[in-house]
Scaffold this motif. Structure first.
Motif, short mmCIF file in Angstrom:
data_model
loop_
_atom_site.label_atom_id
_atom_site.label_comp_id
_atom_site.label_asym_id
_atom_site.label_seq_id
_atom_site.Cartn_x
_atom_site.Cartn_y
_atom_site.Cartn_z
N LEU A 136 36.60 57.09 27.20
CA LEU A 136 35.91 56.20 26.26
C LEU A 136 35.48 54.91 26.96
O LEU A 136 34.36 54.42 26.77
CB LEU A 136 36.83 55.89 25.07
CG LEU A 136 36.27 54.92 24.04
CD1 LEU A 136 34.97 55.43 23.43
CD2 LEU A 136 37.31 54.66 22.93
N THR A 137 36.36 54.38 27.79
CA THR A 137 36.03 53.14 28.50
C THR A 137 34.83 53.36 29.42
O THR A 137 33.89 52.55 29.45
CB THR A 137 37.25 52.68 29.32
OG1 THR A 137 38.34 52.48 28.42
CG2 THR A 137 36.97 51.40 30.08
N ALA A 138 34.83 54.47 30.16
CA ALA A 138 33.71 54.76 31.06
C ALA A 138 32.42 54.98 30.27
O ALA A 138 31.34 54.53 30.68
CB ALA A 138 34.03 56.00 31.90
N VAL A 163 39.28 56.16 34.87
CA VAL A 163 37.97 55.66 34.44
C VAL A 163 36.91 56.08 35.46
O VAL A 163 35.80 56.49 35.10
CB VAL A 163 38.00 54.13 34.28
CG1 VAL A 163 36.61 53.61 33.89
CG2 VAL A 163 39.04 53.70 33.25
N ALA A 164 37.25 55.99 36.75
CA ALA A 164 36.27 56.30 37.80
C ALA A 164 35.86 57.77 37.74
O ALA A 164 34.66 58.09 37.81
CB ALA A 164 36.85 55.96 39.16
N THR A 165 36.82 58.69 37.62
CA THR A 165 36.46 60.11 37.58
C THR A 165 35.63 60.42 36.34
O THR A 165 34.68 61.20 36.38
CB THR A 165 37.70 61.02 37.63
OG1 THR A 165 38.64 60.58 36.65
CG2 THR A 165 38.37 60.99 39.00
N VAL A 180 30.26 57.05 45.30
CA VAL A 180 31.63 56.59 45.04
C VAL A 180 32.20 55.98 46.31
O VAL A 180 31.73 56.27 47.42
CB VAL A 180 32.57 57.74 44.60
CG1 VAL A 180 32.06 58.42 43.35
CG2 VAL A 180 32.76 58.75 45.72
N THR A 181 33.23 55.15 46.13
CA THR A 181 34.02 54.69 47.28
C THR A 181 35.47 55.09 47.05
O THR A 181 35.94 55.16 45.92
CB THR A 181 33.98 53.17 47.46
OG1 THR A 181 34.63 52.55 46.35
CG2 THR A 181 32.56 52.65 47.59
N SER A 182 36.16 55.35 48.14
CA SER A 182 37.60 55.58 48.09
C SER A 182 38.18 55.34 49.47
O SER A 182 37.51 55.59 50.48
CB SER A 182 37.89 57.01 47.63
OG SER A 182 39.28 57.25 47.72
N GLU A 215 33.05 49.02 37.97
CA GLU A 215 34.07 48.28 38.73
C GLU A 215 35.40 48.30 37.98
O GLU A 215 35.54 47.69 36.91
CB GLU A 215 33.55 46.85 38.93
CG GLU A 215 34.48 45.88 39.61
CD GLU A 215 34.92 46.33 41.01
OE1 GLU A 215 36.01 46.94 41.05
OE2 GLU A 215 34.23 46.09 42.01
N THR A 216 36.36 49.04 38.52
CA THR A 216 37.71 49.05 37.93
C THR A 216 38.75 48.57 38.93
O THR A 216 39.91 48.39 38.57
CB THR A 216 38.13 50.49 37.50
OG1 THR A 216 38.20 51.31 38.66
CG2 THR A 216 37.16 51.10 36.51
N VAL A 217 38.35 48.41 40.19
CA VAL A 217 39.32 48.10 41.25
C VAL A 217 39.58 46.60 41.35
O VAL A 217 40.70 46.15 41.61
CB VAL A 217 38.85 48.69 42.60
CG1 VAL A 217 39.84 48.36 43.71
CG2 VAL A 217 38.68 50.21 42.49
N GLY A 239 38.52 46.42 34.58
CA GLY A 239 39.90 46.24 35.04
C GLY A 239 39.93 45.74 36.46
O GLY A 239 38.88 45.49 37.07
N GLY A 240 41.13 45.60 36.98
CA GLY A 240 41.30 45.10 38.34
C GLY A 240 42.60 45.60 38.93
O GLY A 240 43.56 44.85 39.09
N THR A 241 42.63 46.90 39.26
CA THR A 241 43.87 47.51 39.75
C THR A 241 44.40 46.81 41.00
O THR A 241 45.60 46.66 41.17
CB THR A 241 43.62 49.01 40.03
OG1 THR A 241 43.29 49.63 38.79
CG2 THR A 241 44.86 49.69 40.60
N SER A 242 43.50 46.33 41.86
CA SER A 242 43.95 45.70 43.11
C SER A 242 44.14 44.19 42.96
O SER A 242 44.51 43.52 43.92
CB SER A 242 42.95 45.98 44.23
OG SER A 242 41.71 45.37 43.92
N GLY A 262 31.73 42.35 31.05
CA GLY A 262 33.08 42.83 30.82
C GLY A 262 33.03 43.93 29.78
O GLY A 262 32.13 43.95 28.94
N SER A 263 33.98 44.86 29.82
CA SER A 263 33.96 45.96 28.85
C SER A 263 35.38 46.40 28.56
O SER A 263 36.21 46.47 29.47
CB SER A 263 33.15 47.14 29.41
OG SER A 263 32.86 48.08 28.41
N THR A 264 35.65 46.71 27.30
CA THR A 264 36.98 47.16 26.92
C THR A 264 36.89 48.31 25.93
O THR A 264 36.18 48.19 24.91
CB THR A 264 37.80 46.00 26.31
OG1 THR A 264 38.21 45.14 27.37
CG2 THR A 264 39.05 46.49 25.61
#
Ligand SMILES: NC(=O)c1ccc[n+]([C@@H]2O[C@H](COP(=O)([O-])OP(=O)(O)OC[C@H]3O[C@@H](n4cnc5c(N)ncnc54)[C@H](OP(=O)(O)O)[C@@H]3O)[C@@H](O)[C@H]2O)c1
Length: 317
Positions: A136-138, A163-165, A180-182, A215-217, A239-242, A262-264
């Protein structure tokens, strides 16, 4: 009923704070419906709860989980995880079910009657339980915030996240070209299998400037996100996992006229639209692994380790 819950949060070892055991089955409030849960999924939010950093509405056992799929009144359903506001509106940034004492990692849960939507028939229980939060977020990030159009180019940071997948699968299905980046070669391979056109090492130059960044990282990738966005492009952050404090070169922001949103989560209407989109395109959420409810702490440990590709799911019944 069996449930996964926390009584004593642990800021340093959140996975160790999970308890699985018997709790009283609550009474179903008027206007709510009982769901016999078949599967659930974990989110970063559960880790924050285990750390003691989210709202706990009462001092007793606090049932974890926002994501569930199960059976309600004989129908296979997926649960929309945001409570209505006091005046009855379903808005994306209202309270999540677990934050109001209605966590869903339990055999029996109660949710507002309108907050269950038919399970897409091609999905198994774990796949269906992957949809409520990450997908839903994505969906909202791509379609409501970035207004993604076919043919546009999307960069998804941190390829393995839930969210990324979801963003990769949704954007590819919508006719976008996805980079994508990883940091992980294994995750880059898997993102290509989901339909990404290019999979880059974290921070590497994109083949071309992109229209949209998902952007979730956070801290580790935000500078790269601004560097990769075309003039007039859009970055959507959920979000900001890192880390939540990122470097922002304001010159790049104004010279390229980049829009940052921003998104939630998403609204109930967006949740219904997501499930229709998933059904129409026969999309299947990437599920990293599924364990029994008794082993849910192993999924929390996997989330902490950052090794998962896709959703970390739990078999409840
Ligand atoms: N606002 C909302 O409504 C909402 C909803 C859902 C999630 N979120 C937030 O969105 C974020 C993503 O959650 P998620 O569950 O999808 O995924 P996640 O498990 O938090 O991981 C996302 C990705 O972050 C990358 N990552 C982590 N540390 C990194 C670092 N130091 N450098 C580079 N990359 C790093 C990893 O990518 P690689 O290993 O592939 O490099 C990982 O696959 C979380 O912060 C979560 O709280 C917000």
């Amino acid at each position: 009923m069996k449930a996964a819950f926390v009584t004593e949060p642990d800021a340093t070892d959140p996975a160790a704070a999970i308890r699985v055991g018997e709790l009283d089955t609550p009474d179903t409030p008027d206007g709510w419906v009982r769901v016999d849960v078949r599967a659930g999924a974990l989110n970063m939010h559960d880790l924050w709860t285990l750390r003691g950093a989210t709202r706990r509405p009462h001092p007793g056992p606090h049932v974890l989980g926002s994501d569930a799929a199960g059976v309600a009144e004989g129908r296979d359903v997926v649960v929309y995880p945001v409570l209505p506001t006091a005046d009855g509106r379903a808005v994306p940034h209202a309270t999540l079910l677990p934050d109001a004492g209605h966590g869903v990692l339990a055999e029996h849960i109660d949710v507002p009657a309108g907050h269950v939507v038919a399970r897409p028939a091609h999905l198994d229980w774990a796949e269906a339980a992957s949809l409520p939060t990450a997908w839903l977020t994505a969906y909202r990030m791509l379609f409501a915030k970035a207004a993604l159009a076919p043919g546009q180019v999307v960069l998804v940071q941190g390829a393995g996240g839930g969210v990324a997948t979801a963003a990769v699968s949704l954007a590819v299905a919508a006719g976008a070209t996805v980079f994508v980046t990883s940091r992980s070669a294994r995750k880059r391979e898997r993102a290509l299998a989901l339909g990404a056109a290019a999979a880059l090492d974290t921070g590497a130059r994109t083949p071309q400037p992109v229209d949209v960044v998902i952007e979730t990282v956070g801290a580790a990738t935000f500078e790269h996100s601004t560097r990769s966005t075309r003039v007039g492009g859009t970055i959507v952050v959920c979000g900001g996992t890192s880390g939540f404090t990122a470097n922002l070169d304001l010159t790049r922001l104004f010279a390229r006229e980049i829009t940052v949103h921003g998104s939630t989560m998403g609204s109930l209407e967006e949740f219904r639209a997501l499930l229709e989109f998933v059904t129409e395109h026969r999309l299947r959420p990437a599920v990293d692994s599924t364990v029994d409810l008794a082993d849910v702490s192993t999924q929390a440990a996997r989330m902490l380790a950052g090794t998962a590709f896709g959703k970390l799911c739990v078999r409840v019944a």
